[in-house]
Design an enzyme around this catalytic site. Structure first.
Site, PDB file in Angstrom:
ATOM      1  N   ASN A 106      -2.515   5.084   2.554  1.00 33.39           N
ATOM      2  CA  ASN A 106      -3.812   4.412   2.417  1.00 33.39           C
ATOM      3  C   ASN A 106      -3.911   3.224   3.369  1.00 33.39           C
ATOM      4  O   ASN A 106      -3.835   3.467   4.583  1.00 33.39           O
ATOM      5  CB  ASN A 106      -4.238   4.178   0.972  1.00 33.39           C
ATOM      6  CG  ASN A 106      -3.317   3.380   0.098  1.00 33.39           C
ATOM      7  OD1 ASN A 106      -2.172   3.728  -0.083  1.00 33.39           O
ATOM      8  ND2 ASN A 106      -3.828   2.318  -0.495  1.00 33.39           N
ATOM      9  N   ASP A 107      -4.072   2.027   2.903  1.00 32.42           N
ATOM     10  CA  ASP A 107      -4.486   0.922   3.786  1.00 32.42           C
ATOM     11  C   ASP A 107      -3.536   0.648   4.963  1.00 32.42           C
ATOM     12  O   ASP A 107      -2.319   0.679   4.782  1.00 32.42           O
ATOM     13  CB  ASP A 107      -4.544  -0.393   3.001  1.00 32.42           C
ATOM     14  CG  ASP A 107      -5.276  -0.269   1.695  1.00 32.42           C
ATOM     15  OD1 ASP A 107      -5.927   0.752   1.461  1.00 32.42           O
ATOM     16  OD2 ASP A 107      -5.164  -1.215   0.890  1.00 32.42           O
ATOM     17  N   PHE A 166       1.919  -3.650  -2.755  1.00 33.72           N
ATOM     18  CA  PHE A 166       0.524  -3.437  -2.390  1.00 33.72           C
ATOM     19  C   PHE A 166       0.199  -4.118  -1.050  1.00 33.72           C
ATOM     20  O   PHE A 166       1.045  -4.767  -0.439  1.00 33.72           O
ATOM     21  CB  PHE A 166      -0.390  -3.939  -3.517  1.00 33.72           C
ATOM     22  CG  PHE A 166      -0.644  -2.881  -4.575  1.00 33.72           C
ATOM     23  CD1 PHE A 166       0.095  -1.712  -4.633  1.00 33.72           C
ATOM     24  CD2 PHE A 166      -1.653  -3.054  -5.523  1.00 33.72           C
ATOM     25  CE1 PHE A 166      -0.149  -0.728  -5.596  1.00 33.72           C
ATOM     26  CE2 PHE A 166      -1.908  -2.089  -6.492  1.00 33.72           C
ATOM     27  CZ  PHE A 166      -1.159  -0.931  -6.524  1.00 33.72           C
TER      28      PHE A 166
HETATM   29  C1  FRU Z   1      -7.226  -0.694  -1.287  1.00 33.83           C
HETATM   30  C2  FRU Z   1      -6.146  -0.963  -2.314  1.00 33.83           C
HETATM   31  C3  FRU Z   1      -5.693  -2.412  -2.247  1.00 33.83           C
HETATM   32  C4  FRU Z   1      -4.311  -2.334  -2.812  1.00 33.83           C
HETATM   33  C5  FRU Z   1      -3.824  -1.039  -2.244  1.00 33.83           C
HETATM   34  C6  FRU Z   1      -2.833  -0.289  -3.103  1.00 33.83           C
HETATM   35  O1  FRU Z   1      -7.280   0.630  -0.924  1.00 33.83           O
HETATM   36  O2  FRU Z   1      -6.594  -0.643  -3.598  1.00 33.83           O
HETATM   37  O3  FRU Z   1      -6.538  -3.315  -2.918  1.00 33.83           O
HETATM   38  O4  FRU Z   1      -3.510  -3.402  -2.431  1.00 33.83           O
HETATM   39  O5  FRU Z   1      -4.970  -0.235  -2.045  1.00 33.83           O
HETATM   40  O6  FRU Z   1      -2.342   0.827  -2.436  1.00 33.83           O
END
Ligand code: FRU
Length: 542
Positions: A106-107, A166
């Site tokens: 993800n991010d 995270f």
């Molecule tokens: C955004 C999010 C962040 C978090 C992360 C967890 O996509 O929800 O807020 O830190 O992904 O993977």
């Protein structure tokens, strides 16, 4: 009871799956319940399928003692995750965008220029296409195009991040490279969320050493949804921006400051002037372009007037002003990307002073797409340069993309389909209203970019594709006489830069591998077609 005794009762260090430290307690979750001895001597219970042993934490147990257990857990987690570093073969795998070898990306995290090199990390769950306890994977590049896999930088091994390392940013401070991230933990039967802001430091051997939490408690008035630190040095001190949620469920920006990156003082929550503006703001970024300040974040819970747009996870950039006390005032905001898949972007300043952004080409709730059949999901967007021109944010693919370009050829587009034989290319074309461009198509599947002359919208329609989740239509209002498109395609994505970067629309596109046709209806046009080569980056250690 001592920590050593608890570890012994739990069957030894190698039988500990996680360590938690709820208020006044130490808890360990075990891997094999049969190895637990004398369960009566401790509080032992099954918590959501995990066998956990808890004891009171007496003053003799320091954070350093807990960190030793964390190191053992981390070693095992790295070993387990290393089984997931072989990239699976998949026709949807991008040729030049960053994707995970397996599992869920993800991010973007920690995107920074430090001592002549670019660093970029991604949120990763190695073991399945699911959002579970997140890891950070580290990539490095000299040129912002060729990314080399470095390591699994951080794993969810410690009492302060046991349920996910995270998102967060990096800080380059002289010789030091710091990572700031949110430690996510879940406690007890109700999975109560506990959030702390944490730091890690790059050591001489290339590994990241966790420093533990730098902010352990919540500021007044917010819920445990406070995360994704962005740290910037400005006005003579460090500032940390966090996405936050107030107790009455409003998204806000929480700001702290520090003199030394270790001790942090809470300043204030910002964003009242936008309210109501969603129930949570995620992943703030903050930067300056041409003397103007901008804050980027992901407001969640905003609805759109367009009936096709049902997704509550959005992306925004705001021009902001800072007062003499450092307070933030939100002036004017825009959507950064009007497509389907753009979230949690981070930016850096390049060595030559440009502002370059990378986004997650994906959205929080989507975990089922055709690539999941081959064990992976999601990817990063292309890097884009942001500029501030005549009161507008302009976004263009970075100049470095040139390194991937093959020879440009003219392409005469008409209703007669042309088979391109590839889905990894750049296409530049200017179209009149009323035209309809079909891409990545065969007889049954297609993406349609329609310039609707009545409604004056560019309609991006992926309903005739293999997409499994998410919206299928986006509409973008435009006022120009003609519409200039600069399209980047890469096997399962399209990034459409419109009218010299005034707008951008990004979307994942899944059509069969041999659906490589392109055609244009209701008009004919001359396009420039440039093949884009595979980026020579490695998913895994060589
Ligand atoms: C955004 C999010 C962040 C978090 C992360 C967890 O996509 O929800 O807020 O830190 O992904 O993977």
């Amino acid at each position: 009871m001592s920590l050593e005794k608890l570890i012994e009762l739990a069957g030894g260090l190698d039988n500990i799956q996680r360590i938690l430290a709820p208020k006044g307690q130490v808890t360990v979750a075990v891997i094999d319940a049969k190895r637990v001895t004398q369960p009566d001597a401790v509080c032992a219970e099954s918590v959501l399928g995990e066998w956990q042993l808890s004891m009171a934490r007496d003053a003799s147990i320091s954070d350093e003692d807990l960190a030793k257990v964390g190191l053992a857990i981390a070693a095992r987690q790295r070993q387990q995750a290393s089984q997931y570093l072989q990239p699976t073969a998949c026709p949807y795998r991008p040729q030049w965008h960053i994707s995970p070898p397996q599992g869920l990306l993800n991010d973007p995290n920690g995107f920074v220029y430090h001592q002549g090199e670019y660093h970029l990390f991604y949120q990763w769950y190695p073991f399945a296409c699911e959002h579970k306890d997140k890891y950070w994977v580290h990539l490095k590049s000299a040129d912002l195009v060729h990314w080399a896999w470095q390591s699994i930088a951080l794993t969810p091994s410690d009492w302060f991040d046991s349920h996910g390392v995270f998102s967060g940013h990096a800080v380059s401070d002289g010789d030091d490279l710091w990572l700031f991230y949110t430690g996510n933990t879940r406690l007890g039967h109700d999975r109560d969320r506990q959030t702390m802001q944490c730091a890690a430091h790059l050591s001489a051997n290339g590994a990241f050493e966790k420093m533990g939490p730098v902010i352990r408690t919540l500021p007044p008035g917010v819920t445990e949804h406070i995360r994704d630190p962005k740290v910037v040095f400005k006005q003579g001190r460090w500032h940390m921006l966090l996405g936050a949620q107030t107790q009455d469920l409003q998204g806000r920006l929480a700001v702290y400051h520090s003199e030394d990156l270790h001790e942090w003082q809470f300043d204030k929550l910002y964003g009242d002037e936008l309210a109501p503006y969603g129930y949570m703001w995620e992943c703030p970024d903050w930067f300056e372009i041409d003397g103007e300040q901008f804050v980027v974040f992901g407001p969640q819970g905003i609805t759109s007037d367009n009936p096709h747009h049902t997704i509550v996870h959005q992306n925004r950039i705001f021009r902001v002003e800072q007062d003499e006390q450092g307070g933030f005032h939100f002036l004017q905001g825009w959507e950064l990307d009007a497509g389907f898949d753009f979230y949690a972007p981070q930016s850096l300043q390049t060595a030559d002073g440009r502002r370059v952004m990378c986004g997650w080409m994906g959205l929080p709730d989507e975990i089922d797409h055709p690539s999941c059949d081959n064990g992976w999901i999601h990817q990063f967007t292309a890097l884009r340069e942001l500029r501030w021109q005549k009161g507008q944010i302009i976004q263009q693919p970075t100049a470095e993309l040139d390194a991937l370009r093959g020879e440009t050829q003219p392409l005469a587009l008409s209703a007669q389909p042309i088979t391109l034989g590839s889905k990894s290319f750049e296409l530049q074309v200017t179209l009149p209203w009323g035209s309809e461009l079909h891409l990545m198509h065969d007889e049954q599947h297609r993406v349609v970019l329609a310039l609707d002359a009545q409604q004056r919208v560019l309609r991006f329609d992926r309903s005739a594709t293999e997409i499994r989740q998410g919206d299928t239509i986006r509409e973008l209002a435009l006022t120009s006489d003609k519409v200039k498109l600069h399209i980047l395609a890469d096997n399962s994505s399209l990034e459409i830069f419109i009218n010299d970067g005034e707008k951008v629309m990004t979307g994942r596109i899944f059509t069969p591998p041999n659906a490589t046709q392109i055609s244009l209806y209701h008009t004919e046009a001359q396009a420039n077609f440039t093949p884009l080569n595979t980026m020579s980056w490695s998913f895994a250690p060589r």
